[in-house]
Design a protein around this motif. Sequence first.
Motif, PDB file in Angstrom:
ATOM      1  N   ASP A 249       0.821  -1.206   0.000  1.00 21.75           N
ATOM      2  CA  ASP A 249       0.000   0.000   0.000  1.00 21.75           C
ATOM      3  C   ASP A 249       0.863   1.267   0.000  1.00 21.75           C
ATOM      4  N   ARG A 250       1.999   1.223   0.657  1.00 23.03           N
ATOM      5  CA  ARG A 250       2.907   2.376   0.632  1.00 23.03           C
ATOM      6  C   ARG A 250       3.528   2.552  -0.748  1.00 23.03           C
ATOM      7  N   LEU A 251       3.850   1.432  -1.395  1.00 19.58           N
ATOM      8  CA  LEU A 251       4.423   1.497  -2.740  1.00 19.58           C
ATOM      9  C   LEU A 251       3.398   2.055  -3.728  1.00 19.58           C
ATOM     10  N   VAL A 252       2.151   1.617  -3.607  1.00 18.56           N
ATOM     11  CA  VAL A 252       1.087   2.117  -4.483  1.00 18.56           C
ATOM     12  C   VAL A 252       0.851   3.607  -4.205  1.00 18.56           C
TER      13      VAL A 252
END
Length: 87
Positions: A3-6
């Motif tokens: 979710d952080r990468l997205v």
Amino acid sequence: MLDRLVGLSMLIAATAVFLYYTIWTLFMPFVDEDHPLHSFFPPRVWAIRIPVILVILFSTVVGSFLSVVMIRSNRKKALKAKQKKAS
């Protein structure tokens, strides 16, 4: 972690679009027409057309969604009222 990468990739994409549009609309009018930098940008008329098209498209999608939700909600209420009345 995903979710952080997205979220980071969406932030980078939004920043890139914002910078591109800002340069196109605010700085390019002050650059000579024969400058090679103009080859990276569409004609200026599209600086207005693209946001207008996106707003119309977004409004249509949101309006359609709200209409479908309201119609389904009213059908459920009518069915409940009909069942209550029949009981």
